[in-house]
Design an enzyme around this catalytic site. Structure first.
Site, short mmCIF file in Angstrom:
data_model
loop_
_atom_site.label_atom_id
_atom_site.label_comp_id
_atom_site.label_asym_id
_atom_site.label_seq_id
_atom_site.Cartn_x
_atom_site.Cartn_y
_atom_site.Cartn_z
CB CYS A 1 -29.03 -10.88 -10.68
SG CYS A 1 -30.24 -9.54 -10.63
CG HIS B 1 -27.18 -10.76 -14.47
ND1 HIS B 1 -28.48 -11.07 -14.80
CD2 HIS B 1 -27.25 -9.66 -13.66
CE1 HIS B 1 -29.30 -10.21 -14.21
NE2 HIS B 1 -28.57 -9.35 -13.53
CG ASN C 1 -31.62 -7.23 -14.37
OD1 ASN C 1 -31.79 -8.44 -14.28
ND2 ASN C 1 -30.91 -6.54 -13.47
#
Length: 327
Positions: free
Chosen positions: A114, A254, A284
């Site tokens: 990520c 993020h 996500n």
């Protein structure tokens, strides 16, 4: 001294919207449970089983080239950040470069989970400052649905599919990437991984039956570490650059979990109106989440804006980056 600036940005998300109501019919969950815990209302899914992350990456890159008026032959390097490569080999970057007509570009993948966007931007920055390349595309392409277990109510609400790309070029103006800080802690391995499919545990009937080719996550451990590490790296970059809370124009974390975002932003002291969030619409999207968010809000960004970006992912890997918007 040359600096590396973002001179263009574009993104792509699939048309199919998987909302919480539909997800509730697939697994034992509901809209209230998902919204309360992670703040996600819907996510985009690339439904075609024959299309991988590169399909979305090509869409984002072609849009970037068109919007910046850049000919494919001008691009010298393409770096793709992905945890969902089309194949074990060749690289997804090579597929995207070929399909986008980048006949003069080298291309390779970076795996930083990520944190992929900011890690890859640091690499692009180094190439630009060294003078080795002048036109680089950083593309993040993530078909997260390909490794999401839709029988696991704890993880399947979290992830969506997307791609985003930026054009990175040299500048002598006081804009672009100013600083970045990155960390890794291999102790996090058991808490966030795909257990099988690699050389340590190749695919077998047993691994498939045990559903070991999907994301495994210990949510509590990940949450605790993500909040602590995203916060500490962000504060460290701010301190190193004498950047006060008032001077920060935007924080782009993020987009993993709205509760993580709120905890990190709240503890930095950066006001809510300066925190860019789109997790409710996309979930996500791993490495694609930060550039997807930047692209969505680019109409509000102006040249000279001071932007902090921070991310945390499997590995554990995390970090923060400070850039001054150049568009």
């Amino acid at each position: 001294m040359l600096n590396a600036k973002i001179s263009g940005i574009a993104s792509y998300v699939p048309e199919y919207v998987l909302d919480n109501d539909e997800l509730s019919r697939m697994v034992d969950t509901n809209d209230e449970w998902i919204t309360t815990r992670v703040g996600i209302k819907e996510r985009r899914i690339l439904k075609d089983p024959e299309k991988g992350s590169s399909f979305m990456g090509v869409k984002a890159v072609n849009k970037l080239l068109s919007e910046t008026g850049t000919a494919p032959g001008e691009i010298e390097l393409l770096i793709c950040a992905t945890s969902n490569p089309d194949y074990r080999f060749p690289s997804t970057a090579s597929v995207i470069a070929h399909e986008s007509g980048l006949e003069n570009a080298y291309a390779y993948d970076i795996q930083a989970a990520c944190a992929g966007f900011i890690v890859t931007m640091q690499a692009a920055r180094a190439y630009i400052q060294s003078g080795l390349y002048k036109k680089i595309i950083v593309v993040c392409a993530e078909k997260m649905s390909s490794m999401t277990d839709y029988e696991d109510r704890a993880t399947c609400p979290l992830f969506g599919d997307a791609a985003a790309a930026v054009l990175v070029e040299p500048t002598e103006e006081p804009v672009g990437i100013v600083d970045g800080e990155f960390h890794i802690d291999g102790n996090g391995l058991p808490n966030l991984l795909m257990k099988a499919g690699g050389s340590a545990k190749p695919a077998s009937h047993e691994t498939v039956e045990n559903r070991e080719h999907y994301i495994h996550q210990d949510g509590r451990v990940v949450y605790k570490n993500a909040v602590r590490d995203m916060l500490s790296s962000t504060l460290s970059v701010m301190k190193r650059n004498n950047l006060s809370v008032e001077e920060v124009d935007w924080l782009v974390p993020h987009q993993a979990n709205l509760r993580i975002i709120e905890a990190v932003s709240g503890r930095t002291g950066i006001s809510d109106e300066k925190v860019l969030v789109n997790i409710q619409h996309y979930g996500n999207t791993s490495a694609a989440s930060i550039p997807l968010c930047l692209d969505e809000y680019k109409g509000r960004l102006k040249k000279g804006d001071k932007i902090l970006m921070t991310a945390f992912g499997a590995g554990f890997t995390w970090g923060a980056m400070y850039l001054i918007w150049a568009i």
